[in-house]
Design a protein around this motif. Sequence first.
Motif, mmCIF file in Angstrom:
data_model
loop_
_atom_site.group_PDB
_atom_site.id
_atom_site.type_symbol
_atom_site.label_atom_id
_atom_site.label_comp_id
_atom_site.label_asym_id
_atom_site.label_seq_id
_atom_site.Cartn_x
_atom_site.Cartn_y
_atom_site.Cartn_z
ATOM 1 N N ALA B 54 -9.602 0.607 -4.415
ATOM 2 C CA ALA B 54 -9.481 1.939 -3.350
ATOM 3 C C ALA B 54 -9.363 1.672 -1.996
ATOM 4 O O ALA B 54 -9.185 2.240 -1.061
ATOM 5 C CB ALA B 54 -10.452 2.907 -3.899
ATOM 6 N N PHE B 55 -10.085 0.248 -1.847
ATOM 7 C CA PHE B 55 -10.374 -0.250 -0.444
ATOM 8 C C PHE B 55 -9.107 -1.257 -0.045
ATOM 9 O O PHE B 55 -8.657 -2.259 -0.590
ATOM 10 C CB PHE B 55 -11.474 -1.031 -0.260
ATOM 11 N N CYS B 56 -8.785 -0.804 1.102
ATOM 12 C CA CYS B 56 -7.623 -1.701 1.481
ATOM 13 C C CYS B 56 -8.003 -2.980 1.939
ATOM 14 O O CYS B 56 -9.015 -3.294 2.669
ATOM 15 C CB CYS B 56 -6.909 -1.037 2.751
ATOM 16 N N THR B 63 -3.562 -0.353 -4.437
ATOM 17 C CA THR B 63 -2.737 0.611 -5.178
ATOM 18 C C THR B 63 -3.631 1.860 -5.293
ATOM 19 O O THR B 63 -2.718 2.961 -5.376
ATOM 20 C CB THR B 63 -2.259 -0.017 -6.393
ATOM 21 N N CYS B 64 -4.838 2.057 -5.296
ATOM 22 C CA CYS B 64 -5.535 3.111 -5.769
ATOM 23 C C CYS B 64 -4.838 3.504 -7.018
ATOM 24 O O CYS B 64 -4.951 4.905 -7.426
ATOM 25 C CB CYS B 64 -5.396 4.319 -4.697
ATOM 26 N N ALA B 65 -4.372 2.760 -8.004
ATOM 27 C CA ALA B 65 -3.794 3.222 -9.352
ATOM 28 C C ALA B 65 -2.696 4.170 -9.002
ATOM 29 O O ALA B 65 -2.435 5.118 -9.955
ATOM 30 C CB ALA B 65 -4.718 3.652 -10.021
ATOM 31 N N TYR B 66 -1.900 4.326 -7.951
ATOM 32 C CA TYR B 66 -1.076 5.294 -7.591
ATOM 33 C C TYR B 66 0.149 4.642 -7.636
ATOM 34 O O TYR B 66 0.581 3.959 -6.654
ATOM 35 C CB TYR B 66 -1.444 5.927 -6.267
ATOM 36 N N PRO B 67 1.160 4.861 -8.608
ATOM 37 C CA PRO B 67 2.385 4.249 -8.691
ATOM 38 C C PRO B 67 3.166 3.904 -7.352
ATOM 39 O O PRO B 67 3.548 2.931 -7.163
ATOM 40 C CB PRO B 67 3.247 5.056 -9.564
ATOM 41 N N PRO B 68 3.319 5.073 -6.466
ATOM 42 C CA PRO B 68 3.956 4.746 -5.326
ATOM 43 C C PRO B 68 3.474 3.544 -4.531
ATOM 44 O O PRO B 68 4.208 2.992 -3.586
ATOM 45 C CB PRO B 68 3.921 6.088 -4.252
ATOM 46 N N ASN B 108 -4.787 3.733 -15.971
ATOM 47 C CA ASN B 108 -3.743 4.174 -14.977
ATOM 48 C C ASN B 108 -2.329 3.602 -15.394
ATOM 49 O O ASN B 108 -2.347 2.734 -16.131
ATOM 50 C CB ASN B 108 -4.336 3.837 -13.629
ATOM 51 N N PRO B 109 -1.314 4.342 -14.887
ATOM 52 C CA PRO B 109 0.052 3.726 -15.096
ATOM 53 C C PRO B 109 0.556 2.544 -14.585
ATOM 54 O O PRO B 109 1.561 1.936 -15.294
ATOM 55 C CB PRO B 109 0.886 4.847 -14.465
ATOM 56 N N ILE B 110 -0.454 1.976 -13.811
ATOM 57 C CA ILE B 110 -0.047 0.778 -12.944
ATOM 58 C C ILE B 110 -0.538 -0.416 -13.884
ATOM 59 O O ILE B 110 -0.035 -1.389 -14.359
ATOM 60 C CB ILE B 110 -0.452 0.506 -11.719
ATOM 61 N N LEU B 177 -8.970 4.577 0.233
ATOM 62 C CA LEU B 177 -7.848 5.290 -0.324
ATOM 63 C C LEU B 177 -8.380 6.110 -1.689
ATOM 64 O O LEU B 177 -9.067 5.352 -2.670
ATOM 65 C CB LEU B 177 -6.710 4.609 -0.656
ATOM 66 N N PRO B 178 -8.033 7.361 -1.814
ATOM 67 C CA PRO B 178 -7.431 8.228 -1.116
ATOM 68 C C PRO B 178 -8.331 8.779 0.093
ATOM 69 O O PRO B 178 -9.506 8.788 -0.255
ATOM 70 C CB PRO B 178 -6.979 9.373 -1.976
ATOM 71 N N PRO B 179 -7.914 9.389 0.987
ATOM 72 C CA PRO B 179 -6.429 9.912 1.313
ATOM 73 C C PRO B 179 -5.807 8.485 1.635
ATOM 74 O O PRO B 179 -6.250 7.685 2.144
ATOM 75 C CB PRO B 179 -6.696 10.716 2.352
ATOM 76 N N LEU B 180 -4.264 8.723 1.481
ATOM 77 C CA LEU B 180 -3.577 7.675 1.838
ATOM 78 C C LEU B 180 -3.763 7.331 3.380
ATOM 79 O O LEU B 180 -4.066 8.477 4.137
ATOM 80 C CB LEU B 180 -2.110 7.870 1.526
ATOM 81 N N GLU B 181 -2.969 6.407 3.976
ATOM 82 C CA GLU B 181 -3.175 5.931 4.928
ATOM 83 C C GLU B 181 -2.339 6.813 6.156
ATOM 84 O O GLU B 181 -2.848 7.237 7.173
ATOM 85 C CB GLU B 181 -2.773 4.525 5.554
#
Lengths: 486, 441
Positions: B54-56, B63-68, B108-110, B177-181
């Motif tokens: 979650a940390f940049c 990724t925060c495990a978030y596909p985008p 997660n999906p990633i 993250l989140p929130p996203l940047e």
Amino acid sequence: MPDLHTRGAVQLATQIATGEVSSVEVVEAFLAQIAKHNQRINAVVTLDAEGALVRAAQADAALARGERWGPLHGVPITVKDAFATAGMRTTGGYAPLRDYVPAEDATAVARLKGAGAVLLGKTNLPVLSGDYQSVNPIFGRTNNPWNLGHVPGGSSGGSAAAIAAQFSALELGSDYSGSIRVPAHYCGVYGLRPTEHRVPMTGHIPVLPGAVNSVRHINTVGPLARSIDDIELALALIAGPDGRDWQVPPVPLGREATPEPGALKIAISVDFDVPLSIDTHAGFTWLAGELEQAGASVELIRLGDFGFSLPEAYETFGEIAQAELGAGLSPEEERAAVSAFRANRTDDDPMARGMANAIDASARFYIASLLRREALVAALHQAFEQRGWQALLTPVTACPAIPHCDTGTPIAVDDCDVPYWTAGIAYSSPFSLAGVPVLVAPLTRSHDGLPIGMQVVGPRWGEARVLAVARALEQFTGGFAAPPGY
Amino acid sequence: MLLARIATHNPALNAVVTLDAEGARRAARAADAARANGASTGPLHGVPLTVKDAFCTAGLRTTCAYPPLRDYLPLHDAAVVSRLKAAGAILLGKTNVPWLLDDAQTDNPIFGRTNNPWDLQRTPGGSSGGGAAAVAAGLSLADIGSDYGGSVRIPAHFCGVYGLRPTEGRVSLTGHLPPLERQPPAIRHISTPGPLARSVADLGLLLRVIAGPDRRAPSIAPAPVGTHGPMAAPQVRLAYAPTFAGLAPSAATCAAIERLASDLAAAGCQVDAHDPAHDGFDAAAAREAISVISQAEWDAAGWPELDPTASVAESTSLRAYAAALAERDRLITAFQRMFDRYAAFICPVTPTSAFAHRPKGTPIPCDGRLLTYRQATASYTIPLSLLGVPVVTAPVGWDDDGLPIGVQIVGPRWGDAHLLAVAALVEQVTGGFRPPPDRER
């Protein structure tokens, strides 16, 4: 001793502790000063002469036994009538509270008393601290000791007047948009607006007793005094968590050595796109010259050049102020309050616009305002860091103490008519928004003898730096001088 | 050595999801060279650790495990990452999290699912599940996670490691993250970064590195962590409640806490059964208040954009938000009353030890009862999250299946150093961290 009332808190504390003077003598001296001058000024609105003398006698007896209550042992103080004082009427200048007697002291009051201070009484303010004059239906109007036809400022107007007129050794005020700073400037005394959340707000009105507190930002508690030493001592006593106001973190105050004038690195900003009286401007020009001559580095700036947009600051301030102050009101009440505020401002006034937008706000809107605020603070901090400023100096208001007038009347600044609120808080409110510490210190006088003060601004938590720089500047400006005849 | 352990054990655990072996080796060589020259890069000189995904991390996939964000390379380090690096730490890689941190399990999906080193069929917890698993299995010396409703505490408990949730407002969330940047950093309360490690001393060391102001987060005050000397048992008075927030835990959890209480008493501490409900602390009111605050802040942070399945609630009014914050003040006052008498409060982390992997939201058995997913994960952590108080999670025993049982050791706001000293005493009495048995590949 004929001049006891002229002395400051630190000085008196030392002299009482060594037995050079007694607390009773000191209290009597201030009571005599009040008796002599308060009628004309109406700064002190609740006086407990008897209680103070009893307490002073106890202080003297304790000392004789070798007991020391604290750094203000036996020192007389007065307190703005916005602060709850146990067993002593506390009105907030608000008629429904005219007979309110709190059971408990506000935290800052308790801490000063706990340090040994003797509470003489309460000083005047406008209704619920909502103006930069000090008039209310309970106690009437406070006048500026420098010129009774002029205001002492507000909302801590009685506080500043009491310090200038030497009715006590130390005062406790509060500052939202400028309520310590404007009176300190108008009355030629020192006033500190500490970093937001440095000092607990516990026991301050508003919030009305028993009401839900929605004012979580911007509001501050701070001392007014006749010397920087007194300000420093008072701050050390009142700062820090109290187990009630959970927003106050335990940040040490620290202390910084007074820089040599040649080592000073100062920014000065007089350009807020708001009229500024010629005398005020001249004061800053003079100080800049003196500093440069002494080898200091002085940078004349516009805040907008550093990412701190003043219009955005005013608008965001209006949004947050309205959102937080209005959260306890009905939408109708909010609209009425904003209309009243707006009636005296031009249509394109950003602060009024912000306030109007925040009526019946959603949490989302409010949080967005807080985030905009944080971006502005970050910009200001970045400027300090990158430019290496030890402090930023600015005017406190557009001109010296204004004559008494109806709230909302346009103010004459030299030949210019300036909207009432702009003249009062355009220079102070941006730093309220930023939550940074600001000391107001005497700078000079106007051509008609009224005090002109300056804001000495530092980054958040930088009180030690602000006070150190102020000590260096005092070598040029001189410190407190009493109004003629006091 | 750690890289070798990662190579051996990570495939089964899937704790470390992005590895920067090259970068780590480079940094390690530099650290060794500096040490050979008598120089030190800081209090974490050469210490290899991981950081929650979650940390940049600049230049390292986040990724925060978030596909985008599956290929996202941040430009800047998060504030805690900057501080770790400035202290000389070596960043090995990123540890797994659930999708947008939104679960008490880690899948997660990633990157798929992380497994508990104590039993691969069970969850390591979440959202800092990868971090806790990595630390427990010796893949990393420590991890930095984050905790909203329990995301450091639950994994620490499930994996038998130490975790710290610092006082709210000590550690900057910049770059988390989140929130996203691109979204407003609107989470102003409840959330905080926190370390996971194998000892209390390491928690303290890491806290001192990551705490402190950062320019983009002016609300983080420069409040020093301070130090606190070791505490002698007779100086320490502790409150404990195996049943807390109105929910009884499993018999094994209850027994572990009672055993801890008696071991502490035997060591010389004064230990009292005490439920803060008696001081007026209302856990249900806490859950209600945190729900309003969360809703308002996540809404302001743009959560509906990220999670279209989220129920579209009416925008929270400022009145409601202000009232919830005022209620929070009251609850803090009530909860903290006990700290006039007690140094710390001990309670469970969740009602059971690590549960078997299951779809999010499905019920979880607790002895003879069936608990809702929420009950089984958040009951004991969420009410404390609201208060912003510091919490150490410490392993104190095992259940009959050999799964670790941890406890929350809670202190007053800003009392982190003192709390760590109390936790060190508990660590002494319990014997400290024990690693899970290594599994052959």
